[in-house]
Design an enzyme around this catalytic site. Structure first.
Site, PDB file in Angstrom:
ATOM      1  N   ALA A 234      12.833  35.694  14.710  1.00  0.00           N
ATOM      2  CA  ALA A 234      14.078  35.531  15.476  1.00  0.00           C
ATOM      3  C   ALA A 234      13.680  34.494  16.861  1.00  0.00           C
ATOM      4  CB  ALA A 234      14.492  36.877  16.219  1.00  0.00           C
ATOM      5  N   ARG A 235      13.061  35.142  17.816  1.00  0.00           N
ATOM      6  CA  ARG A 235      12.917  34.380  19.045  1.00  0.00           C
ATOM      7  C   ARG A 235      11.605  34.519  19.471  1.00  0.00           C
ATOM      8  NH1 ARG A 235      15.437  30.311  17.673  1.00  0.00           N
ATOM      9  NH2 ARG A 235      17.484  29.642  18.575  1.00  0.00           N
ATOM     10  N   GLU A 264       7.337  25.845  21.730  1.00  0.00           N
ATOM     11  CA  GLU A 264       7.570  25.054  20.433  1.00  0.00           C
ATOM     12  C   GLU A 264       7.458  23.765  20.835  1.00  0.00           C
ATOM     13  OE1 GLU A 264      10.395  26.866  17.914  1.00  0.00           O
ATOM     14  OE2 GLU A 264       9.550  28.972  17.947  1.00  0.00           O
ATOM     15  N   HIS A 283       8.270  27.379  12.609  1.00  0.00           N
ATOM     16  CA  HIS A 283       9.667  27.803  12.417  1.00  0.00           C
ATOM     17  C   HIS A 283      10.313  27.165  11.388  1.00  0.00           C
ATOM     18  CE1 HIS A 283      13.097  28.556  15.804  1.00  0.00           C
ATOM     19  NE2 HIS A 283      13.583  28.834  14.546  1.00  0.00           N
TER      20      HIS A 283
END
Length: 327
Positions: A234-235, A264, A283
């Site tokens: 998700a995050r 990131e 990611h």
């Protein structure tokens, strides 16, 4: 003719009809390699009519510099926590996004991380590459309990696959999908603490908000089983990095599989990159040829519809679509 800033690298790196759709629109396209920082966005802001963005930092400062020229923001993907949506709404900028196009891909990646941790696949592959025939003993996932935080499209796809693997599924969501849960035998928990206490595996599929930031931390670990495996597609900010590293070192958390980080791309000394029993991917949860084309096509359609003064396929905020560009 509008001038469009395109920053998402998945869009740019993956062949497909979305390129013809964008380039055939007759608009001017300027390409950058995102995700871009606020500093980088500030250097570009003010020169574009529309952003076709990924996870770039689109802050109030960026938007203030980008307006009044900026009229449309088309997000490639579904997460809009890097965008100041409230500021966009105040400034009359519609924010489009692409729900419903990457849930299968992200759910599959969740299981890739899960199985890699339970069978120590990364470690084993590296041993063989080094010429070592060292066989470690892994664990089955069948019969274990998976707790899913967030039963939106992705969380529901994870639940379906979990049942196929013989997992018991418990879930938590403010907006409970009653019919889906009944159909698939998903047990509802009315609070995160109750969910945490049951889960052998914890899978995060919720939005990043001020309420969910650091959801996984030293405050929540005491409510979890020893050796819990945590998955995060998700995050990164849902998990407190320092607390997670410490919990991995003590064994409180048996494994952490994440496709997202709080930074990131990460610095070379990011603590999770060297943490034990930790598998990090860059990611790529939604980065498959199939999913990228779906996301990129929808993002482009959203953008072009807005430039024509028409309603996009999906919009985050309740803002009128501006008059057709050039009209």
């Amino acid at each position: 003719m509008a001038k469009i800033l395109l920053t998402t690298t998945s869009y740019q790196d993956t062949p497909g009809p979305h390129h013809d759709l964008l380039e055939g629109s007759g608009h001017e396209i300027h390409r950058e390699r995102g995700p871009l920082s606020e500093e980088a966005m500030l250097k570009l802001a003010g020169d574009f009519d529309a952003f076709l963005c990924g996870d770039d930092a689109i802050t109030r400062k960026v938007l203030e510099k980008a307006t009044p020229r900026l009229k449309i923001l088309a997000k490639y993907g579904i997460g809009v926590d890097k965008i100041d949506v409230a500021a966009c709404t105040e400034m009359g900028i519609p924010v489009c996004f692409t729900p419903g196009v990457n849930h299968t891909t992200v759910a599959e990646h969740t299981f890739a991380l899960m199985l890699a941790l339970f069978r120590q696949l990364v470690t084993e592959v590296n041993y063989v590459r080094e010429g070592k025939w060292k066989r470690l003993t892994g664990h089955e996932i069948m019969g274990k309990t998976i707790g899913i935080v967030g039963l939106g499209r992705i969380g529901r796809e994870v639940a379906v696959r979990a049942k196929a693997f013989g997992l018991k599924v418990v879930g938590y969501d403010i907006y409970w999908p009653e019919e889906f849960a009944a159909e698939h035998g998903i047990q509802r928990e009315h609070g995160l603490t109750q969910l945490f206490r049951q889960a052998d595996i914890l899978s995060l599929h919720t939005n990043l908000t001020e309420q969910t930031r650091d959801m996984i931390s030293n405050r929540s670990f005491p409510n979890m089983k020893d050796g819990v495996v945590i998955l995060n597609c998700a995050r990164g900010e849902l998990v407190n990095t320092g607390d997670m590293v410490a919990a991995l070192k003590t064994g409180k958390v048996g494994g952490y599989g994440a496709d997202v980080l709080d930074e990131e791309p990460p610095a070379s000394d990011h603590p999770l990159l060297s943490a034990p029993n930790c598998v990090i991917t860059p990611h790529i949860g939604s980065r498959t040829y199939e999913s990228v084309v779906r996301q990129a096509t929808m993002a482009t359609e959203n953008l072009l519809l807005c430039l024509k003064g028409e309603k996009p396929l999906a919009q985050v905020n309740d803002v009128p679509i501006p008059q057709a560009h050039g009209a």
